[in-house]
Design a protein around this motif. Structure first.
Motif, short mmCIF file in Angstrom:
data_model
loop_
_atom_site.label_atom_id
_atom_site.label_comp_id
_atom_site.label_asym_id
_atom_site.label_seq_id
_atom_site.Cartn_x
_atom_site.Cartn_y
_atom_site.Cartn_z
N THR A 1 48.04 46.75 32.50
CA THR A 1 49.24 46.59 33.32
C THR A 1 48.95 45.58 34.42
OG1 THR A 1 49.75 48.93 32.95
CG2 THR A 1 50.88 47.84 34.76
N PRO A 2 49.79 44.57 34.56
CA PRO A 2 49.60 43.62 35.67
C PRO A 2 50.06 44.24 36.99
CG PRO A 2 51.48 42.97 34.34
CD PRO A 2 50.88 44.18 33.68
N VAL A 3 49.21 44.19 37.97
CA VAL A 3 49.52 44.73 39.29
C VAL A 3 49.52 43.56 40.27
CG1 VAL A 3 48.74 46.28 41.12
CG2 VAL A 3 48.53 46.96 38.74
N PRO A 4 50.59 43.40 41.04
CA PRO A 4 50.66 42.25 41.95
C PRO A 4 49.67 42.37 43.11
CG PRO A 4 52.60 43.64 42.21
CD PRO A 4 51.80 44.21 41.08
N LYS A 5 49.07 41.23 43.43
CA LYS A 5 48.26 41.12 44.64
C LYS A 5 49.20 40.67 45.76
CE LYS A 5 44.60 38.84 42.10
NZ LYS A 5 43.67 37.72 42.17
N ASN A 6 48.63 40.26 46.86
CA ASN A 6 49.45 39.70 47.94
C ASN A 6 49.97 38.34 47.51
OD1 ASN A 6 48.89 41.90 49.53
ND2 ASN A 6 47.11 40.94 50.48
N GLY A 7 51.13 38.01 47.95
CA GLY A 7 51.68 36.69 47.66
C GLY A 7 52.90 36.77 46.78
N SER A 8 53.29 35.61 46.30
CA SER A 8 54.50 35.50 45.51
C SER A 8 54.34 36.15 44.14
CB SER A 8 54.85 34.01 45.33
OG SER A 8 55.91 33.87 44.42
N GLY A 9 55.35 36.88 43.72
CA GLY A 9 55.35 37.50 42.40
C GLY A 9 55.67 36.52 41.30
N ASN B 1 48.72 35.63 40.98
CA ASN B 1 48.84 36.66 42.01
C ASN B 1 48.88 38.07 41.42
OD1 ASN B 1 48.78 34.90 44.13
ND2 ASN B 1 51.00 34.70 44.28
N TYR B 2 48.51 38.19 40.17
CA TYR B 2 48.45 39.50 39.52
C TYR B 2 47.03 39.78 39.06
CZ TYR B 2 53.53 39.67 39.38
OH TYR B 2 54.84 39.71 39.73
N ARG B 3 46.67 41.04 39.08
CA ARG B 3 45.35 41.43 38.54
C ARG B 3 45.59 42.46 37.45
NH1 ARG B 3 43.41 46.23 41.70
NH2 ARG B 3 45.09 46.63 43.16
N PRO B 4 44.81 42.38 36.37
CA PRO B 4 45.01 43.33 35.28
C PRO B 4 44.31 44.67 35.57
CG PRO B 4 43.31 41.77 34.71
CD PRO B 4 43.86 41.34 36.04
N ILE B 5 44.99 45.74 35.32
CA ILE B 5 44.44 47.08 35.45
C ILE B 5 44.46 47.70 34.06
CG2 ILE B 5 44.74 49.37 36.47
CD1 ILE B 5 43.93 47.27 38.50
N SER B 6 43.31 48.13 33.58
CA SER B 6 43.20 48.74 32.26
C SER B 6 43.20 50.25 32.39
CB SER B 6 41.92 48.30 31.56
OG SER B 6 41.92 46.92 31.39
N VAL B 7 44.09 50.89 31.67
CA VAL B 7 44.15 52.35 31.63
C VAL B 7 43.47 52.78 30.34
CG1 VAL B 7 45.63 54.37 31.65
CG2 VAL B 7 46.29 52.35 32.94
N LEU B 8 42.31 53.42 30.48
CA LEU B 8 41.52 53.84 29.33
C LEU B 8 41.68 55.33 29.08
CD1 LEU B 8 38.24 51.96 30.28
CD2 LEU B 8 39.91 51.26 28.58
#
Length: 99
Positions: free
Chosen positions: A33-41, A46-53
């Motif tokens: 799931t891409p999770v937004p960091k600070n800044g423009s969407g 400006n997104y970091r990937p989060i893996s749900v295992l």
């Protein structure tokens, strides 16, 4: 299913996976799931990937980590065992080189 049933099933799965060196393919999948960091969407950067295992895979990973860490951190020799061995080797080498 009871706790005993779950623990037996997980133990069986973990042991067979470690013996074969592989996990069932369903446990290798992750939901990213891409999770937004600070800044423009609007910017992809400006997104970091989060893996749900799978929780099962996380438990296996933790168990392997604990066992491997304990093995690698265990002292192999006491210093008192090493010093006589080193002294003996050097004295044998010196006496052999004298002849």
């Amino acid at each position: 299913m009871t706790a005993c049933g779950i623990s037996w099933s997980l133990t069986s799965l973990f042991n067979s996976s470690l013996k074969c060196g592989d996990l069932p393919s369903g446990y290798k999948a992750a939901l990213v799931t891409p999770v937004p960091k600070n800044g423009s969407g609007d910017l992809v950067g400006n997104y970091r990937p989060i893996s749900v295992l799978s929780v099962v895979v996380k438990v296996l990973e933790r168990l392997v980590h604990r066992q491997l860490y304990a093995y690698l951190c265990k002292p192999r020799y006491e210093i008192s065992e090493l010093i006589p061995a080193l002294c003996q080797d050097s004295s044998q080498n010196a006496s052999m080189s004298d002849h």
